[in-house]
Design an enzyme around this catalytic site. Structure first.
Site, PDB file in Angstrom:
ATOM      1  CD  GLU A   1     180.269  13.678  -3.345  1.00  0.00           C
ATOM      2  OE1 GLU A   1     179.785  12.559  -3.561  1.00  0.00           O
ATOM      3  OE2 GLU A   1     180.764  14.391  -4.234  1.00  0.00           O
TER       4      GLU A   1
ATOM      5  CG  LEU B   1     178.391  20.616  15.856  1.00  0.00           C
ATOM      6  CD1 LEU B   1     178.935  20.327  14.463  1.00  0.00           C
ATOM      7  CD2 LEU B   1     177.683  19.378  16.412  1.00  0.00           C
TER       8      LEU B   1
ATOM      9  NE  ARG C   1     164.541  10.859   2.957  1.00  0.00           N
ATOM     10  CZ  ARG C   1     163.529  11.661   2.681  1.00  0.00           C
ATOM     11  NH1 ARG C   1     163.694  12.683   1.886  1.00  0.00           N
ATOM     12  NH2 ARG C   1     162.340  11.446   3.192  1.00  0.00           N
TER      13      ARG C   1
ATOM     14  CG  HIS D   1     158.376  11.343  16.114  1.00  0.00           C
ATOM     15  ND1 HIS D   1     158.985  11.313  14.872  1.00  0.00           N
ATOM     16  CD2 HIS D   1     157.031  11.420  15.866  1.00  0.00           C
ATOM     17  CE1 HIS D   1     158.050  11.364  13.930  1.00  0.00           C
ATOM     18  NE2 HIS D   1     156.862  11.427  14.509  1.00  0.00           N
TER      19      HIS D   1
ATOM     20  CB  SER E   1     159.452  19.558   6.545  1.00  0.00           C
ATOM     21  OG  SER E   1     158.232  18.847   6.524  1.00  0.00           O
TER      22      SER E   1
ATOM     23  NE  ARG F   1     160.116  11.212  -0.440  1.00  0.00           N
ATOM     24  CZ  ARG F   1     159.858   9.951  -0.150  1.00  0.00           C
ATOM     25  NH1 ARG F   1     159.742   9.058  -1.115  1.00  0.00           N
ATOM     26  NH2 ARG F   1     159.714   9.551   1.107  1.00  0.00           N
TER      27      ARG F   1
ATOM     28  CG  ASP G   1     162.277   9.394   6.241  1.00  0.00           C
ATOM     29  OD1 ASP G   1     161.280   9.509   6.980  1.00  0.00           O
ATOM     30  OD2 ASP G   1     162.200   9.017   5.063  1.00  0.00           O
TER      31      ASP G   1
HETATM   32  C1  FPP Z   1     160.758  11.580  10.059  1.00  0.00           C
HETATM   33  O1  FPP Z   1     160.232  10.347  10.455  1.00  0.00           O
HETATM   34  C2  FPP Z   1     161.078  12.420  11.181  1.00  0.00           C
HETATM   35  C3  FPP Z   1     160.422  13.575  11.508  1.00  0.00           C
HETATM   36  C4  FPP Z   1     159.292  14.115  10.762  1.00  0.00           C
HETATM   37  C5  FPP Z   1     160.789  14.381  12.653  1.00  0.00           C
HETATM   38  C6  FPP Z   1     162.206  14.261  13.109  1.00  0.00           C
HETATM   39  C7  FPP Z   1     162.189  14.423  14.557  1.00  0.00           C
HETATM   40  C8  FPP Z   1     163.010  13.822  15.421  1.00  0.00           C
HETATM   41  C9  FPP Z   1     164.150  12.985  15.050  1.00  0.00           C
HETATM   42  C10 FPP Z   1     162.792  13.983  16.889  1.00  0.00           C
HETATM   43  C11 FPP Z   1     162.771  15.387  17.340  1.00  0.00           C
HETATM   44  C12 FPP Z   1     163.967  16.130  16.925  1.00  0.00           C
HETATM   45  C13 FPP Z   1     164.620  16.969  17.729  1.00  0.00           C
HETATM   46  C14 FPP Z   1     165.768  17.751  17.202  1.00  0.00           C
HETATM   47  C15 FPP Z   1     164.250  17.124  19.119  1.00  0.00           C
HETATM   48  P1  FPP Z   1     158.814   9.942   9.888  1.00  0.00           P
HETATM   49  O2  FPP Z   1     157.827  10.186  10.963  1.00  0.00           O
HETATM   50  O3  FPP Z   1     158.563  10.641   8.598  1.00  0.00           O
HETATM   51  O4  FPP Z   1     159.033   8.415   9.649  1.00  0.00           O
HETATM   52  P2  FPP Z   1     158.287   7.513   8.579  1.00  0.00           P
HETATM   53  O5  FPP Z   1     158.699   8.020   7.225  1.00  0.00           O
HETATM   54  O6  FPP Z   1     158.815   6.155   8.863  1.00  0.00           O
HETATM   55  O7  FPP Z   1     156.804   7.649   8.843  1.00  0.00           O
END
Ligand code: FPP
Length: 248
Positions: free
Chosen positions: A209, A133, A190, A39, A67, A196, A22
């Site tokens: 944990e 892994l 997280r 991202h 998600s 959350r 996150d």
């Molecule tokens: C949360 O940050 C992250 C996501 C919704 C996507 C996670 C994706 C990546 C780490 C990159 C792609 C992954 C792979 C495996 C190629 P957010 O956008 O919710 O951040 P914020 O809460 O600060 O807005």
């Protein structure tokens, strides 16, 4: 690639780590950049964490990459994330093979664009011979839907007379989840300080944990990951019992 269990003064290394990645958006916002730049930097953290998890002997790493709820983000962000995912799956094959990582996925894979699904299949096949892994990407994943689908499947089996209601127990339910082939996570991390679960692995993390790092995902590197594992190593897991009867 060689693995080095129990190095870095880690204590016990979790068999399965799950991560809610996150803070990409906030990382970008803090730099006056578009969210997708966050991202993109997040992919570098993914690479570092996968490599480090393999090095220290973690067997399963589940990453919450997209998600079910993420579909409601602006179309441009969803499309950019899908492109990033496709590129990651394509470009990372060499790195995954070099590190003996086998790729898996959980979630409603049929929701994903066909290009991503095809690349997922290709990368899965290209890494299927690896023995280190297991990297599990949670894609279009939602825990309530996962449990609901399991309940539907079980109801169908009861209706067909294949099993009776008394046969429904925790083992049976777990065997109908996306995660049926994996042990439950021992540690959930997280990032970005949020407290959350966001509909992630609700059944599977009953005894995990929980470590929350204040660091935003794009800044989450090897040291932050090892710190979380160290924190896990210092905790005493009791599984609802008392210390002298602990499972581990
Ligand atoms: C949360 O940050 C992250 C996501 C919704 C996507 C996670 C994706 C990546 C780490 C990159 C792609 C992954 C792979 C495996 C190629 P957010 O956008 O919710 O951040 P914020 O809460 O600060 O807005």
């Amino acid at each position: 690639m060689k693995s080095y269990p129990n190095t870095h003064g880690l204590g016990s290394v979790p068999r399965h780590i799950a991560v809610i990645m996150d803070g990409n958006g906030r990382w970008a916002k803090g730099r006056m950049l578009a969210r997708i730049r966050g991202h993109r930097r997040g992919v570098e953290s993914v690479r570092t964490v996968v490599r480090t998890a393999g090095e220290i002997g973690v067997q399963y790493l589940t990453l919450y990459a997209f998600s079910q709820e993420n579909w409601s983000r602006p179309k441009s962000e969803v499309e950019a994330l899908m492109r990033l995912l496709e590129d990651f799956l394509k470009n990372e094959i060499g790195e995954l093979n070099e590190n003996n990582v086998q790729l898996h996925s959980i979630g409603q894979i049929e929701d994903l664009p066909v290009r991503v699904r095809k690349q997922l299949d290709l990368t899965r096949k290209a890494t299927s011979g690896n023995t280190g892994l297991k990297l599990v990407l949670a894609l279009s994943y939602g825990a309530r839907r996962e449990i609901t689908l399991a309940a539907q499947q079980i109801a169908r089996e009861v209706a067909r007379g294949l099993i009776s209601p008394e046969d429904v127990n925790e083992t049976l339910l777990a065997s109908h989840l996306y995660t049926r082939d994996y042990p439950d996570p021992d540690l959930i991390i997280r990032t970005s300080g949020e407290l959350r679960l966001s509909n992630f692995l609700l059944w599977q993390i009953s005894y995990a944990e929980f470590v929350v790092s204040p660091v935003l995902w794009p800044d989450f590197g090897k040291e932050q990951f090892l710190d979380a594992v160290r924190e896990y190593g210092q905790r005493q897991r009791r599984f609802g019992g008392v210390a002298s009867h602990a499972h581990g």
